[in-house]
Design an enzyme around this catalytic site. Structure first.
Site, PDB file in Angstrom:
ATOM      1  N   GLY A   1       0.844  -1.192   0.000  1.00 15.97           N
ATOM      2  CA  GLY A   1       0.000   0.000   0.000  1.00 15.97           C
ATOM      3  C   GLY A   1       0.872   1.232   0.000  1.00 15.97           C
ATOM      4  O   GLY A   1       2.064   1.146   0.297  1.00 15.97           O
TER       5      GLY A   1
ATOM      6  N   TYR B   1       4.104  -3.124   2.380  1.00 18.79           N
ATOM      7  CA  TYR B   1       3.441  -2.371   3.449  1.00 18.79           C
ATOM      8  C   TYR B   1       2.823  -3.338   4.467  1.00 18.79           C
ATOM      9  O   TYR B   1       2.842  -3.090   5.669  1.00 18.79           O
ATOM     10  CB  TYR B   1       2.363  -1.478   2.822  1.00 18.79           C
ATOM     11  CG  TYR B   1       1.549  -0.663   3.798  1.00 18.79           C
ATOM     12  CD1 TYR B   1       2.079   0.474   4.391  1.00 18.79           C
ATOM     13  CD2 TYR B   1       0.241  -1.029   4.120  1.00 18.79           C
ATOM     14  CE1 TYR B   1       1.333   1.229   5.287  1.00 18.79           C
ATOM     15  CE2 TYR B   1      -0.519  -0.285   5.010  1.00 18.79           C
ATOM     16  CZ  TYR B   1       0.032   0.851   5.593  1.00 18.79           C
ATOM     17  OH  TYR B   1      -0.709   1.588   6.476  1.00 18.79           O
TER      18      TYR B   1
ATOM     19  N   HIS C   1       7.935  -7.896  -3.411  1.00 14.48           N
ATOM     20  CA  HIS C   1       6.640  -8.308  -3.968  1.00 14.48           C
ATOM     21  C   HIS C   1       6.754  -9.662  -4.671  1.00 14.48           C
ATOM     22  O   HIS C   1       7.109  -9.713  -5.852  1.00 14.48           O
ATOM     23  CB  HIS C   1       6.156  -7.258  -4.974  1.00 14.48           C
ATOM     24  CG  HIS C   1       5.682  -6.005  -4.324  1.00 14.48           C
ATOM     25  ND1 HIS C   1       4.405  -5.852  -3.839  1.00 14.48           N
ATOM     26  CD2 HIS C   1       6.328  -4.845  -4.059  1.00 14.48           C
ATOM     27  CE1 HIS C   1       4.279  -4.647  -3.303  1.00 14.48           C
ATOM     28  NE2 HIS C   1       5.432  -4.018  -3.422  1.00 14.48           N
TER      29      HIS C   1
ATOM     30  N   SER D   1     -25.616  -8.836 -22.944  1.00 17.33           N
ATOM     31  CA  SER D   1     -25.141  -8.176 -24.169  1.00 17.33           C
ATOM     32  C   SER D   1     -24.695  -9.192 -25.205  1.00 17.33           C
ATOM     33  O   SER D   1     -24.498  -8.857 -26.365  1.00 17.33           O
ATOM     34  CB  SER D   1     -23.970  -7.260 -23.831  1.00 17.33           C
ATOM     35  OG  SER D   1     -22.836  -8.050 -23.496  1.00 17.33           O
TER      36      SER D   1
ATOM     37  N   GLY E   1     -21.863 -10.532 -24.803  1.00 13.41           N
ATOM     38  CA  GLY E   1     -20.420 -10.552 -24.527  1.00 13.41           C
ATOM     39  C   GLY E   1     -20.112 -11.686 -23.559  1.00 13.41           C
ATOM     40  O   GLY E   1     -21.014 -12.285 -22.974  1.00 13.41           O
ATOM     41  N   VAL E   2     -18.819 -11.948 -23.386  1.00 12.26           N
ATOM     42  CA  VAL E   2     -18.420 -13.098 -22.576  1.00 12.26           C
ATOM     43  C   VAL E   2     -18.916 -12.963 -21.133  1.00 12.26           C
ATOM     44  O   VAL E   2     -19.516 -13.892 -20.580  1.00 12.26           O
ATOM     45  CB  VAL E   2     -16.874 -13.229 -22.554  1.00 12.26           C
ATOM     46  CG1 VAL E   2     -16.457 -14.464 -21.798  1.00 12.26           C
ATOM     47  CG2 VAL E   2     -16.321 -13.255 -23.965  1.00 12.26           C
TER      48      VAL E   2
ATOM     49  N   SER F   1     -21.292 -11.067 -19.529  1.00 14.85           N
ATOM     50  CA  SER F   1     -22.720 -11.150 -19.187  1.00 14.85           C
ATOM     51  C   SER F   1     -23.270 -12.521 -19.565  1.00 14.85           C
ATOM     52  O   SER F   1     -24.166 -13.041 -18.900  1.00 14.85           O
ATOM     53  CB  SER F   1     -23.524 -10.019 -19.821  1.00 14.85           C
ATOM     54  OG  SER F   1     -23.562 -10.126 -21.217  1.00 14.85           O
ATOM     55  N   SER F   2     -22.702 -13.162 -20.591  1.00 14.43           N
ATOM     56  CA  SER F   2     -23.190 -14.493 -20.970  1.00 14.43           C
ATOM     57  C   SER F   2     -22.870 -15.525 -19.885  1.00 14.43           C
ATOM     58  O   SER F   2     -23.720 -16.331 -19.515  1.00 14.43           O
ATOM     59  CB  SER F   2     -22.541 -14.966 -22.273  1.00 14.43           C
ATOM     60  OG  SER F   2     -22.894 -14.100 -23.314  1.00 14.43           O
TER      61      SER F   2
ATOM     62  N   LYS G   1     -10.459 -12.250 -16.441  1.00 14.86           N
ATOM     63  CA  LYS G   1     -11.054 -12.573 -17.748  1.00 14.86           C
ATOM     64  C   LYS G   1     -10.810 -14.026 -18.168  1.00 14.86           C
ATOM     65  O   LYS G   1     -11.733 -14.712 -18.598  1.00 14.86           O
ATOM     66  CB  LYS G   1     -10.465 -11.633 -18.803  1.00 14.86           C
ATOM     67  CG  LYS G   1     -11.204 -11.659 -20.108  1.00 14.86           C
ATOM     68  CD  LYS G   1     -12.467 -10.860 -19.985  1.00 14.86           C
ATOM     69  CE  LYS G   1     -13.233 -10.744 -21.267  1.00 14.86           C
ATOM     70  NZ  LYS G   1     -14.344  -9.789 -21.093  1.00 14.86           N
TER      71      LYS G   1
END
Ligand code: XMP
Length: 515
Positions: free
Chosen positions: A54, A82, A168, A222, A224-225, A227-228, A368
């Site tokens: 952070g 952090y 990190h 729509s 789209g991926v 919402s489907s 995604k």
């Protein structure tokens, strides 16, 4: 009970990555606000807790911290950057400004004695980004790694299962980072690491059923991926309690409206209520005379909501509004605010006049590629799951200047040819498959000759880009013969088009879309 790691979000820029890496280790991972009540943490009973990095200083007033109780739950904790300093600060070690800030690639020398560093090279490159450092580890902690300028690059108290690293491990620049996170998850937390997409689907369906009960759910689909996948997941969970409204704004690709209907409509495989709103004329009317790109975007987004609302009104009150929000769309401030949904220069935002009580976002925690995996797991056709990105305002921003039904038809026909040809060629040579490719209609008309006649027709621009993140992009090296073949087909088959250009510009200075 499902194995889970909880990431407590202190506002660092790599928080999403931590969650992602943990999932890559095969453990379900959720990100929660830094100030989540320790009792809630105990109730959720994760196998481990990770404190993120952070931008703050632990000793500055008002900085986000967690209480000691989090470290007394008996749940293993890993503090990163952090997060490491929080462990030191809260448990009475010493954190102070570092005489030399470390930023970027930094060599760390570690002590192999630690479980966290099993199988890890003694000296390796890590990614650092800090101006404070742990000057003294708290009592009970042993220092396990250092750098040239950082005396406590890693520390641990194995009896309390508390671990901390200043670097990190989640970023790929940290050579041994993934192994270190894996050691934490497997060896410290004792996870079995057997989480897969099928378990996500199964547990989501169960959780959605519990949450929704007999309630009704409304979803804007729509095609789209995201919402489907959200719609199919919900239909698996609550069947006909789900109504999907698909607004065809007349700016979709060729046959796309029918394709969406074929999958989600009454003849498709899913058990849900599907409403298609054919609002093409309405949108063309609203876009009449509008040429400015941002104005077009705004009108399309706004009208989309209005049409959706009008349809929702007919349905009456619903308990839940479903959204296909995915993890990258969610900005968790991590600073005590509730999550804000990016206004994702997309169609949408939230409708003001739909009567619902709660929002349900079943993909909120997925990236995604994970959404795609879930889609395949749910049996959604591959063609839909691997659809290339398509902007919410659709062809509205691929027609330069005023949008008319005639121009939409031209761009749809040209685009269908491009996609067909690239699709065929990429089957033979998948390596040069562009990340996104489409045809746009320029507003340029020029003189040509067809047969013995003069033409004065439009020019189509073809665009195909290679990119990893859509922030930068290069024109895809489509073979000249293929471009030439596509051009021939377009000028021969699409009425009103007599010229074709291929856009070779990179982003920046251009963008992926023409508008
Ligand atoms: P640009 O044109 O910004 O495109 O380089 C980058 C990516 O974003 C998509 N894009 C949009 N997506 N609504 C969307 O949902 C929009 O208004 C929009 N504008 C661009 C574009 O297709 C590409 O994938």
């Amino acid at each position: 009970m499902k194995e889970m790691i909880i990431v407590l979000d202190f506002g660092g820029q790599y928080n999403q990555l931590i969650a992602r890496r943990v999932r890559e280790c095969g453990v379900y991972c959720e990100v929660h606000p830094y100030n989540t009540d320790p009792k809630e943490l105990a109730r959720l009973s994760p196998k481990g807790i990770i404190l993120t990095g952070g931008p703050n200083s632990v000793y500055a007033e008002g900085s986000p911290l967690c209480t000691k109780e989090v470290f007394e739950l008996g749940i293993p904790v890993l503090g990163i950057c952090y997060g490491a300093q929080i462990l030191a600060f809260v448990l009475s070690g010493k954190v102070q400004p570092a005489p030399v800030s470390e930023y970027g690639r930094t060599e760390v020398t570690i002590d192999e004695e630690s479980v966290l560093f099993e199988g890890v090279k003694k000296t390796s490159v890590t990614w650092m980004s800090h101006t404070d450092y742990i000057a003294e580890a708290p009592e009970g902690f042993a220092v396990r790694a250092k750098t040239l300028n950082c005396p406590v690059a890693a520390m641990e108290d194995t009896s309390r299962k508390l671990y901390a690293v200043q670097f990190h491990p989640e970023v790929s620049h940290s050579e041994e980072g993934f192994r270190i996170l894996g050691n934490f998850v497997k060896k410290v937390c004792g996870c079995a690491c057997d989480w897969r997409m099928d378990s996500f689907v199964e547990s989501s369906v169960r959780e959605l059923r519990e949450r929704i009960g007999n309630g009704r759910v409304l979803c804007a689909l729509s095609g789209g991926v995201d919402s489907s996948v959200a719609a199919v997941l919900l239909s698996k969970a609550v069947g006909k309690q789900l109504t999907c409204v698909f607004v065809d704004h007349g700016l979709l690709r060729k046959n796309e409206g029918d394709e969406v209907e074929a999958v989600f409509g009454p003849d498709g495989p899913y058990d849900l209520n599907f409403i298609r709103v054919n609002a093409q004329e309405h949108f063309y009317e609203k876009l009449k005379g509008v040429t400015e790109p941002e104005k077009k975007r705004h009108i399309i987004g706004e009208e989309f909501i209005r049409v959706f609302e009008a349809e929702a009104k007919k349905i009456g009150q619903v308990e839940f509004l479903a959204q296909g929000t995915i993890y990258p769309d969610v900005i968790e401030s991590g600073l005590g605010e509730s999550a804000v949904i990016k206004s994702h220069h997309n169609v949408g935002g939230l409708p003001d006049h739909v009567d619902f009580k709660e929002i349900v976002e079943p993909l909120r925690m997925l990236f995604k590629d994970e959404v795609r995996k879930a889609g395949l797991e749910l049996g959604i056709p591959e063609k839909l799951v691997f659809r290339q990105p398509f902007p919410g305002p659709g062809l509205g921003i691929r027609i330069i200047g005023e949008v008319t039904a005639e121009k939409v038809k031209m761009v749809q026909d040209a685009d269908a040819i491009l996609r067909e040809e690239i699709g065929k060629a990429a089957e033979e040579n998948p390596s040069w498959m562009p990340a996104q490719y489409y045809a746009a209609l320029t507003n340029m008309r020029s003189v040509g000759v067809m047969g013995d006649d003069r033409t004065y027709d439009y020019a189509v621009a073809l665009r195909a880009v290679k990119t990893d993140d859509f922030m930068t992009a290069n024109a895809a090296p489509i073979p000249f013969e293929l471009l030439s073949h596509i051009t021939d087909r377009i000028v021969n088959e699409v009425d009103g088009v007599n010229r074709v250009f291929y856009d070779l510009t990179s982003k920046p200075p251009a963008t992926v879309e023409l508008e």
